[in-house]
Design a protein around this motif. Structure first.
Motif, PDB file in Angstrom:
ATOM      1  N   LYS A  38     -48.062  -7.532 -35.031  1.00  0.00           N
ATOM      2  CA  LYS A  38     -47.090  -8.490 -34.433  1.00  0.00           C
ATOM      3  C   LYS A  38     -46.781  -8.590 -32.802  1.00  0.00           C
ATOM      4  CE  LYS A  38     -44.006 -10.087 -37.972  1.00  0.00           C
ATOM      5  NZ  LYS A  38     -43.226  -9.956 -39.296  1.00  0.00           N
ATOM      6  N   GLU A  39     -46.727  -7.226 -32.597  1.00  0.00           N
ATOM      7  CA  GLU A  39     -46.754  -6.730 -31.577  1.00  0.00           C
ATOM      8  C   GLU A  39     -47.960  -7.526 -30.746  1.00  0.00           C
ATOM      9  OE1 GLU A  39     -45.086  -3.097 -30.322  1.00  0.00           O
ATOM     10  OE2 GLU A  39     -45.510  -3.533 -27.954  1.00  0.00           O
ATOM     11  N   TYR A  40     -49.246  -7.437 -31.560  1.00  0.00           N
ATOM     12  CA  TYR A  40     -50.227  -7.880 -30.025  1.00  0.00           C
ATOM     13  C   TYR A  40     -50.463  -9.647 -30.486  1.00  0.00           C
ATOM     14  CZ  TYR A  40     -55.181  -8.923 -30.187  1.00  0.00           C
ATOM     15  OH  TYR A  40     -56.030  -9.549 -29.262  1.00  0.00           O
ATOM     16  N   GLN A  41     -49.849 -10.037 -31.484  1.00  0.00           N
ATOM     17  CA  GLN A  41     -49.793 -11.356 -31.276  1.00  0.00           C
ATOM     18  C   GLN A  41     -48.644 -11.901 -29.923  1.00  0.00           C
ATOM     19  OE1 GLN A  41     -48.976 -12.065 -35.084  1.00  0.00           O
ATOM     20  NE2 GLN A  41     -51.102 -11.941 -35.833  1.00  0.00           N
ATOM     21  N   SER A  42     -47.818 -11.225 -29.853  1.00  0.00           N
ATOM     22  CA  SER A  42     -46.275 -11.709 -29.478  1.00  0.00           C
ATOM     23  C   SER A  42     -47.218 -11.700 -27.533  1.00  0.00           C
ATOM     24  CB  SER A  42     -45.419 -11.091 -29.223  1.00  0.00           C
ATOM     25  OG  SER A  42     -45.686  -9.375 -28.596  1.00  0.00           O
ATOM     26  N   PHE A  43     -48.709 -10.060 -27.626  1.00  0.00           N
ATOM     27  CA  PHE A  43     -49.270 -10.442 -25.912  1.00  0.00           C
ATOM     28  C   PHE A  43     -49.726 -11.640 -26.369  1.00  0.00           C
ATOM     29  CE2 PHE A  43     -48.531  -5.305 -26.316  1.00  0.00           C
ATOM     30  CZ  PHE A  43     -47.342  -5.465 -25.564  1.00  0.00           C
ATOM     31  N   VAL A  44     -50.877 -11.706 -27.211  1.00  0.00           N
ATOM     32  CA  VAL A  44     -51.519 -12.871 -27.056  1.00  0.00           C
ATOM     33  C   VAL A  44     -50.534 -14.112 -26.866  1.00  0.00           C
ATOM     34  CG1 VAL A  44     -53.220 -15.077 -28.503  1.00  0.00           C
ATOM     35  CG2 VAL A  44     -53.387 -11.797 -29.215  1.00  0.00           C
ATOM     36  N   LYS A  45     -49.705 -14.092 -27.217  1.00  0.00           N
ATOM     37  CA  LYS A  45     -48.680 -15.508 -27.047  1.00  0.00           C
ATOM     38  C   LYS A  45     -48.542 -15.532 -25.355  1.00  0.00           C
ATOM     39  CE  LYS A  45     -47.368 -18.095 -30.279  1.00  0.00           C
ATOM     40  NZ  LYS A  45     -46.994 -17.571 -31.830  1.00  0.00           N
ATOM     41  N   LEU A  46     -48.436 -14.337 -24.918  1.00  0.00           N
ATOM     42  CA  LEU A  46     -47.532 -13.812 -23.849  1.00  0.00           C
ATOM     43  C   LEU A  46     -48.693 -14.717 -22.286  1.00  0.00           C
ATOM     44  CD1 LEU A  46     -44.560 -12.932 -21.961  1.00  0.00           C
ATOM     45  CD2 LEU A  46     -46.285 -10.751 -21.926  1.00  0.00           C
ATOM     46  N   LYS A  47     -49.853 -14.381 -23.090  1.00  0.00           N
ATOM     47  CA  LYS A  47     -50.731 -14.161 -22.198  1.00  0.00           C
ATOM     48  C   LYS A  47     -51.587 -15.871 -22.270  1.00  0.00           C
ATOM     49  CE  LYS A  47     -55.691 -12.982 -20.830  1.00  0.00           C
ATOM     50  NZ  LYS A  47     -56.834 -11.958 -21.554  1.00  0.00           N
ATOM     51  N   GLU A  48     -51.271 -16.216 -23.239  1.00  0.00           N
ATOM     52  CA  GLU A  48     -51.511 -18.296 -22.646  1.00  0.00           C
ATOM     53  C   GLU A  48     -50.511 -18.506 -22.457  1.00  0.00           C
ATOM     54  OE1 GLU A  48     -51.215 -19.333 -27.156  1.00  0.00           O
ATOM     55  OE2 GLU A  48     -53.223 -18.322 -27.837  1.00  0.00           O
ATOM     56  N   VAL A  49     -49.192 -18.501 -22.717  1.00  0.00           N
ATOM     57  CA  VAL A  49     -48.226 -18.993 -21.957  1.00  0.00           C
ATOM     58  C   VAL A  49     -48.446 -18.784 -20.328  1.00  0.00           C
ATOM     59  CG1 VAL A  49     -45.742 -18.441 -21.275  1.00  0.00           C
ATOM     60  CG2 VAL A  49     -46.367 -18.994 -22.998  1.00  0.00           C
ATOM     61  N   THR A  50     -48.933 -17.131 -19.820  1.00  0.00           N
ATOM     62  CA  THR A  50     -48.634 -16.729 -18.821  1.00  0.00           C
ATOM     63  C   THR A  50     -49.522 -17.859 -17.669  1.00  0.00           C
ATOM     64  OG1 THR A  50     -49.765 -15.209 -18.729  1.00  0.00           O
ATOM     65  CG2 THR A  50     -47.759 -15.183 -17.747  1.00  0.00           C
ATOM     66  N   ASN A  51     -51.007 -18.264 -18.469  1.00  0.00           N
ATOM     67  CA  ASN A  51     -52.243 -18.957 -18.776  1.00  0.00           C
ATOM     68  C   ASN A  51     -51.987 -20.416 -17.852  1.00  0.00           C
ATOM     69  OD1 ASN A  51     -53.499 -16.389 -18.508  1.00  0.00           O
ATOM     70  ND2 ASN A  51     -54.469 -16.663 -20.174  1.00  0.00           N
ATOM     71  N   LYS A  52     -51.148 -20.629 -19.362  1.00  0.00           N
ATOM     72  CA  LYS A  52     -50.832 -22.185 -19.154  1.00  0.00           C
ATOM     73  C   LYS A  52     -50.374 -22.426 -17.450  1.00  0.00           C
ATOM     74  CE  LYS A  52     -50.648 -23.886 -23.576  1.00  0.00           C
ATOM     75  NZ  LYS A  52     -50.274 -23.780 -24.560  1.00  0.00           N
TER      76      LYS A  52
END
Ligand SMILES: [Zn+2]
Length: 148
Positions: A38-52
């Motif tokens: 879950k923590e890893y997936q939250s990192f993935v989401k965070l990275k997507e958002v910052t990229n966008k």
């Protein structure tokens, strides 16, 4: 490996900045441990958002202006071309109407007809070109912007 050992490396793992050996251990742990996954997936989401967000900033401030300029240039170029073609067709038709009897006169040789027609067409194209140039100069003088 324990969660405490895995969690500090999750960000680096996401960025692909981790050695092959540890990578395997982290992957194995992620498949077994829901908390870390879950923590890893939250990192993935965070990275997507910052990229966008980074992309959005770029498109708003830089790309929009860039494309607007390109679009305006294409638009004006197309406008000028259509205007010129229309003017040439209309003027040619007018000249044809004017010389109609001459062009249809069977006693005038074809060479002379072709010569006069090409001469008239050349004159029309030059005229349109000169008018266009005058309009362009007028526009740039008025707005004080130079754009080709
Ligand atoms: Zn864990």
């Amino acid at each position: 490996m324990k969660c405490e050992e895995i969690k500090p490396h999750l960000m680096a793992y996401l960025d692909g900045e981790i050695e092959q050996e540890k990578k395997g251990e982290i992957e194995k742990h992620l498949s077994e441990c829901e908390s870390c996954r879950k923590e890893y997936q939250s990192f993935v989401k965070l990275k997507e958002v910052t990229n966008k967000m980074r992309f959005a900033d770029l498109s708003d401030e830089l790309w929009a202006g860039y494309w607007k300029r390109i679009y305006r240039r294409i638009e004006r170029g197309t406008g000028w071309i259509l205007l010129s073609i229309g003017a040439i067709i209309l003027l040619s038709f007018g000249v044809y109407q004017f010389f109609k009897e001459f062009l249809l006169d069977p006693y005038v040789s074809l060479i002379v007809k072709v010569g006069v027609s090409i001469f008239a067409l050349g004159a029309i194209i030059l005229l349109v070109s000169i008018i266009r140039e005058r309009l362009f100069l007028f526009k740039t003088e008025r707005y004080g912007e130079v754009e080709k």
